[in-house]
Design a protein around this motif. Structure first.
Motif, PDB file in Angstrom:
ATOM      1  N   THR A  54      61.918   2.685  13.815  1.00  0.00           N
ATOM      2  CA  THR A  54      61.724   2.711  15.754  1.00  0.00           C
ATOM      3  C   THR A  54      59.887   2.847  15.783  1.00  0.00           C
ATOM      4  O   THR A  54      59.701   3.266  14.596  1.00  0.00           O
ATOM      5  CB  THR A  54      62.020   3.816  16.095  1.00  0.00           C
ATOM      6  N   PHE A  55      59.731   2.011  16.469  1.00  0.00           N
ATOM      7  CA  PHE A  55      57.936   1.977  16.665  1.00  0.00           C
ATOM      8  C   PHE A  55      57.789   2.372  18.499  1.00  0.00           C
ATOM      9  O   PHE A  55      58.539   2.118  18.968  1.00  0.00           O
ATOM     10  CB  PHE A  55      57.081   0.955  16.389  1.00  0.00           C
ATOM     11  N   VAL A  56      57.229   3.607  18.628  1.00  0.00           N
ATOM     12  CA  VAL A  56      57.020   4.813  19.590  1.00  0.00           C
ATOM     13  C   VAL A  56      55.505   3.888  20.386  1.00  0.00           C
ATOM     14  O   VAL A  56      54.503   4.675  19.404  1.00  0.00           O
ATOM     15  CB  VAL A  56      57.571   6.306  20.012  1.00  0.00           C
ATOM     16  N   ILE A  57      56.139   3.399  21.246  1.00  0.00           N
ATOM     17  CA  ILE A  57      54.534   3.038  22.660  1.00  0.00           C
ATOM     18  C   ILE A  57      54.158   4.586  23.608  1.00  0.00           C
ATOM     19  O   ILE A  57      55.407   4.723  23.843  1.00  0.00           O
ATOM     20  CB  ILE A  57      54.169   2.011  23.646  1.00  0.00           C
ATOM     21  N   GLY A  58      53.202   4.803  23.129  1.00  0.00           N
ATOM     22  CA  GLY A  58      52.946   5.993  24.015  1.00  0.00           C
ATOM     23  C   GLY A  58      52.708   5.406  25.508  1.00  0.00           C
ATOM     24  O   GLY A  58      51.769   4.181  25.460  1.00  0.00           O
TER      25      GLY A  58
END
Length: 379
Positions: free
Chosen positions: A99-103
């Motif tokens: 999973t890649f989390v975008i701020g």
């Protein structure tokens, strides 16, 4: 003769040529299960990674591992990611990211550099799921432990897949889909949002983008409406209704499978979008003892279910037009079906999209009743 000799030498040397010339030992690597990027107040990119160090198997034969979340800042995303090496004694394996989390702050400012990093970098897979951190930072999301899951990076991926099949609320978005919609005319991307509530991670709402910035979000009802029109998996989900016998009592229907289609039509020089939904439902649960599986009540429940689906779709359309973001892909659909018409609208599509009317047609059919065919009576 020289050619035969050369061929013999090449064949003789082939077994000695290894394809693993750049292999790295696992003991010298740190596996990254989740990552994210945020923008600081100073304009620096903060790259956070959930790093896992595999440990030796225990006496019971199971292998345990520990995770630590590290962050580094830099002038660019790649620079911040490589500055990990100033505090990490193992080589990070980015290809294992789930999973890649975008701020949220980065999404409000500009996603240009992050998208370029994801598009050019060969390590993060194009199938990695994207989420947007709402009211928190990617570092906080990755640092929070999850029940029954050792790593939040992997756990968020599982949550997104399970809720789609069980609840049917949010549509997971991966890197490939996000970049495709971001770079294609007539369609805008969406990303599920993750928030922290009572020290737990929750999928809460859908972030709506216009270009490279977030412009708003869909609530749960609007997110359900989006899924009816833009589903990735055409089955799964629950529809809760008021009982046709007594609206204060609950009836739950499970979505066995459905189809959704959007087509443009021109009526008296007025462009409309016709949305057609066909859904097969299963009678799943009720909170009263009345008999509902009769022909008349069955038809009434089908009518109520169709009405509920139509309301969810209408809510999504209204919000997307209010935000001025074509997340529905109506421009893209028009381009495929009526390319000449699209040419006349494309230059002013942002102004034209909020004015388009829709015609929603929903057909539902209850095809099963799970294990029991009859209602029981309490005594």
């Amino acid at each position: 003769m020289p050619r035969r000799l050369l061929l013999f030498i090449v064949i003789f040397l082939l077994p000695s040529c290894s394809a693993c010339w750049d292999i790295r030992e696992l003991n010298n690597s740190a596996v990254c299960t989740g990552a994210g990027v945020e923008l600081s107040r100073e304009g620096k990119f903060i790259f956070s990674g959930q790093m896992v160090k595999p440990s030796a198997p225990s006496e019971s034969g199971t292998q345990t591992s520990t995770a630590v979340v590290l962050s580094a800042s830099g002038s660019g995303v790649a620079d911040a990611a490589r500055r990990f090496m100033l505090s990490l004694s193992r080589f990070p394996e980015w290809s294992s990211i789930s999973t890649f989390v975008i701020g949220e702050e980065l999404a409000r400012e500009d996603l240009a550099l992050l998208v370029d990093f994801l598009l050019r970098n060969r390590n993060p897979r194009p199938t990695v799921n994207l989420v947007l951190s709402r009211g928190c930072t990617p570092e906080e999301v990755l640092s929070l432990p999850m029940p029954l899951s050792p790593y939040s990076g992997k756990g968020l991926e599982t949550i997104l897949d399970l809720q789609e099949k069980q609840l049917g609320i949010y549509v997971p978005t991966n890197v490939h889909e996000f970049i495709h919609k971001l770079t294609t005319a007539g369609i805008e991307p969406v990303v599920p949002q993750v928030s922290i509530e009572e020290k737990k991670l929750f999928i809460s709402g859908t972030a709506v983008f216009k270009g490279r910035r977030i412009v708003g979000s869909l609530n749960e009802t609007e997110s359900r409406g989006y899924r009816w029109m833009n589903a990735r998996s055409f089955n799964g989900g629950i529809i809760d209704l008021g009982s046709p016998q007594n609206p204060s009592e609950l009836v739950s229907l499970e979505v066995k499978q459905f189809t959704g289609k959007t087509t443009p039509k021109l009526e008296q020089d007025q462009l409309k979008m016709k949305i057609t939904i066909r859904a097969e439902l299963v009678f799943y649960e009720k909170s009263n003892s009345g008999e509902l599986l009769t022909l008349s009540w069955k038809e009434e429940m089908e009518r109520l279910a169709a009405q509920k689906i139509k309301q969810e779709i209408s809510a999504c359309i209204k919000k997307s037009q209010l935000l001025g973001s074509d997340i529905l892909g109506w421009g893209y659909i028009l381009q495929k079906h009526e390319p000449q018409l699209w040419e006349s609208f494309s230059a002013n599509w942002d102004d034209f999209f909020p004015t388009i009317e829709s015609d929603i047609e929903v057909e539902t059919l209850i095809v099963n009743s799970m294990l029991s065919q009859k209602s029981f009576r309490f005594r």
